[in-house]
Scaffold this motif. Structure first.
Motif, PDB file in Angstrom:
ATOM      1  N   ASP A   1       0.848  -1.181   0.000  1.00  0.00           N
ATOM      2  CA  ASP A   1       0.000   0.000   0.000  1.00  0.00           C
ATOM      3  C   ASP A   1       0.891   1.241   0.000  1.00  0.00           C
ATOM      4  OD1 ASP A   1      -2.548   1.438   0.523  1.00  0.00           O
ATOM      5  OD2 ASP A   1      -1.600   1.904   2.429  1.00  0.00           O
TER       6      ASP A   1
ATOM      7  N   MET B   1       0.708   4.136   1.244  1.00  0.00           N
ATOM      8  CA  MET B   1       0.812   4.909   2.478  1.00  0.00           C
ATOM      9  C   MET B   1       1.347   4.101   3.659  1.00  0.00           C
ATOM     10  SD  MET B   1       0.200   7.726   1.369  1.00  0.00           S
ATOM     11  CE  MET B   1      -0.858   9.143   1.014  1.00  0.00           C
ATOM     12  N   PHE B   2       1.735   2.858   3.406  1.00  0.00           N
ATOM     13  CA  PHE B   2       2.137   1.951   4.479  1.00  0.00           C
ATOM     14  C   PHE B   2       3.616   1.609   4.295  1.00  0.00           C
ATOM     15  CE2 PHE B   2       2.200  -2.319   6.490  1.00  0.00           C
ATOM     16  CZ  PHE B   2       1.593  -2.023   7.702  1.00  0.00           C
ATOM     17  N   TYR B   3       4.477   2.432   4.883  1.00  0.00           N
ATOM     18  CA  TYR B   3       5.931   2.249   4.788  1.00  0.00           C
ATOM     19  C   TYR B   3       6.399   2.195   3.334  1.00  0.00           C
ATOM     20  CZ  TYR B   3       5.294   1.081   9.694  1.00  0.00           C
ATOM     21  OH  TYR B   3       4.939   1.116  11.027  1.00  0.00           O
ATOM     22  N   GLY B   4       5.778   3.014   2.499  1.00  0.00           N
ATOM     23  CA  GLY B   4       6.116   2.986   1.083  1.00  0.00           C
ATOM     24  C   GLY B   4       6.981   4.167   0.686  1.00  0.00           C
TER      25      GLY B   4
ATOM     26  N   MET C   1       5.585   7.931  -0.382  1.00  0.00           N
ATOM     27  CA  MET C   1       5.384   9.077   0.504  1.00  0.00           C
ATOM     28  C   MET C   1       6.479  10.123   0.340  1.00  0.00           C
ATOM     29  SD  MET C   1       4.021   7.144   3.896  1.00  0.00           S
ATOM     30  CE  MET C   1       5.289   5.883   3.923  1.00  0.00           C
ATOM     31  N   TYR C   2       7.677   9.662   0.039  1.00  0.00           N
ATOM     32  CA  TYR C   2       8.792  10.596  -0.129  1.00  0.00           C
ATOM     33  C   TYR C   2       8.630  11.408  -1.410  1.00  0.00           C
ATOM     34  CZ  TYR C   2      10.671   7.506   3.412  1.00  0.00           C
ATOM     35  OH  TYR C   2      10.835   6.772   4.553  1.00  0.00           O
TER      36      TYR C   2
ATOM     37  N   THR D   1      -1.845  -4.735   2.043  1.00  0.00           N
ATOM     38  CA  THR D   1      -0.553  -4.665   2.732  1.00  0.00           C
ATOM     39  C   THR D   1       0.035  -6.061   2.948  1.00  0.00           C
ATOM     40  OG1 THR D   1      -1.464  -4.863   4.949  1.00  0.00           O
ATOM     41  CG2 THR D   1      -1.363  -2.641   4.026  1.00  0.00           C
TER      42      THR D   1
ATOM     43  N   LEU E   1       0.577   6.510   6.645  1.00  0.00           N
ATOM     44  CA  LEU E   1       0.310   5.770   7.880  1.00  0.00           C
ATOM     45  C   LEU E   1       1.600   5.534   8.654  1.00  0.00           C
ATOM     46  CD1 LEU E   1      -2.209   3.186   6.449  1.00  0.00           C
ATOM     47  CD2 LEU E   1      -2.720   5.027   8.074  1.00  0.00           C
ATOM     48  N   GLY E   2       2.639   5.145   7.945  1.00  0.00           N
ATOM     49  CA  GLY E   2       3.895   4.881   8.640  1.00  0.00           C
ATOM     50  C   GLY E   2       5.059   4.982   7.685  1.00  0.00           C
ATOM     51  N   ALA E   3       6.162   5.478   8.196  1.00  0.00           N
ATOM     52  CA  ALA E   3       7.409   5.543   7.438  1.00  0.00           C
ATOM     53  C   ALA E   3       8.547   5.306   8.409  1.00  0.00           C
ATOM     54  CB  ALA E   3       7.566   6.901   6.751  1.00  0.00           C
TER      55      ALA E   3
ATOM     56  N   TRP F   1       8.065  11.876   6.542  1.00  0.00           N
ATOM     57  CA  TRP F   1       8.472  11.092   5.380  1.00  0.00           C
ATOM     58  C   TRP F   1       9.388  11.849   4.423  1.00  0.00           C
ATOM     59  CZ3 TRP F   1       3.869  13.267   6.498  1.00  0.00           C
ATOM     60  CH2 TRP F   1       3.383  14.202   5.600  1.00  0.00           C
TER      61      TRP F   1
END
Lengths: 238, 238
Positions: free
Chosen positions: A105, A107-110, A113-114, A132, B145-147, B237
């Motif tokens: 996903d 938005m999930f540690y992806g 986002m950067y 996810t 959500l998370g980074a 992020w």
């Protein structure tokens, strides 16, 4: 005005945990219709996100590979995202949408986002959510993540022991991500907390070579695409 | 032996957060190929999961609606799942696979877990993971959500204030689910913790009538398909 109205849209597309048929219909259509694809590569290795989506990529599409160096310092990775964002921005300014492929996903540690952080102020952004790795691991392990009043935590194993222990104490279910070199330390921690018997190791969920087994029987080394599910409440869903 | 080998498989299929094109390809194929579909309904209302999947359901498929009473006591719901599991078991015993439709992801606060708990010992079970409402909310709100080392918690708003406050303190991102009648209490709690400015209200993500706005501007009442995303780290992020 005219320039802004003609600008392309940055589309972050989650391609899911690994099996190509775990793409959403929306993701598949976005990739099939893309003229420009962007994706991260790690230290020159082939892109995992691209390999998941390969069956939907048309011939002749323009590809922007953003190579992220695999070193602990943050600055070189930030510089790589700066450069990647500039290359994407050139397409967007020319009116071309850019579809950015993201494992799981966006938005999930992806890494998306950067890019979003660098481009969202100037360009329209859309996100296509994906399945996810945590949902995939729960599915292949047959383990519920949460039911009723159950609390779920997602914790990177890179956190110090105290933070992990606090999270493990306070939640019925914990997904431990980013195991890598922290795997032995996390195993020792879970042992000390008496949670090894509640822990399931999952590697390459939904892919060829998938591994699902009790943590006590896990291999000594955990690759990047692995996680531990700790489900403390054995029967939370009856 | 023969009977076991011929038995059908219980297939829990996540249909995603609401938009039909957020089904996975695997989910769409499973539903299109199903001879027997099962799904929960709440107090006789139409099934939300079925409405998401409607475009993939073939004419003449057999449907098993499991009606769950909407009362706080657990026993009537448990009895409804008992009865539903018996009806599903009859199909499985006759060698027919049963595709069970689940909103979002089957293992993420889904009713499928109650059926799995009753049937997994006797029948093969497969789970097709889906996009959760949390991923959908993050996508439509444009909120990571998370980074990196970010911790994520998913907390049912039905928990007492102290448990919610502890979770909000210990995580960079918190998704507060099952708002319903707890919505006013949760808003007061977030206000007291100084987190209202970090909170985004999302209702019916990816569906017609979608609402995405700062919590301070949220409506007074939250329907069942709503959640709050609290993202404490404003710029995690970059």
């Amino acid at each position: 005005m005219g320039q802004v109205e003609r600008a392309g849209t940055l589309v972050g597309v989650g391609v899911g945990p690994g099996a190509p048929d775990l793409l959403t219909l929306r993701a598949a259509r976005a990739i099939e219709g893309a003229r420009v694809l962007a994706y991260p590569t790690l230290a020159g290795a082939p892109s995992f996100a691209r390999s998941i989506a390969a069956g939907f990529i048309r011939e002749g599409v323009e590809e922007v590979a953003i190579d992220i160096p695999m070193i602990p310092a943050r600055e070189p990775a930030q510089a790589a995202y700066d450069t990647g964002a500039l290359r994407i921005a050139a397409h967007l300014e020319a009116g071309r949408d850019v579809v950015c492929l993201c494992e799981g996903d966006p938005m999930f540690y992806g890494s998306f986002m950067y890019l979003q952080a660098r481009l969202a102020g100037r360009f329209a952004v859309e996100v296509v959510p994906g399945v996810t790795s945590v949902s995939a691991a729960a599915a292949v392990a047959g383990l519920p993540l949460g039911a009723r009043e159950g609390r779920i935590a997602v914790l990177p194993a890179t956190l110090p022991d105290e933070a992990l222990a606090e999270g493990l104490r306070a939640h019925e279910t914990v997904a431990l991500m980013k195991l890598g070199r922290h795997f032995p330390r996390v195993r020792t921690l879970l042992d000390g907390l008496g949670l090894t018997g509640r822990a399931t190791y999952v590697e390459r969920a939904t892919l060829a070579g998938e591994v699902v087994r009790p943590l006590a029987e896990a291999p000594a080394e955990a690759p990047y695409f692995s996680l531990i599910l700790v489900t403390k409440d054995a029967d939370p869903w009856l």
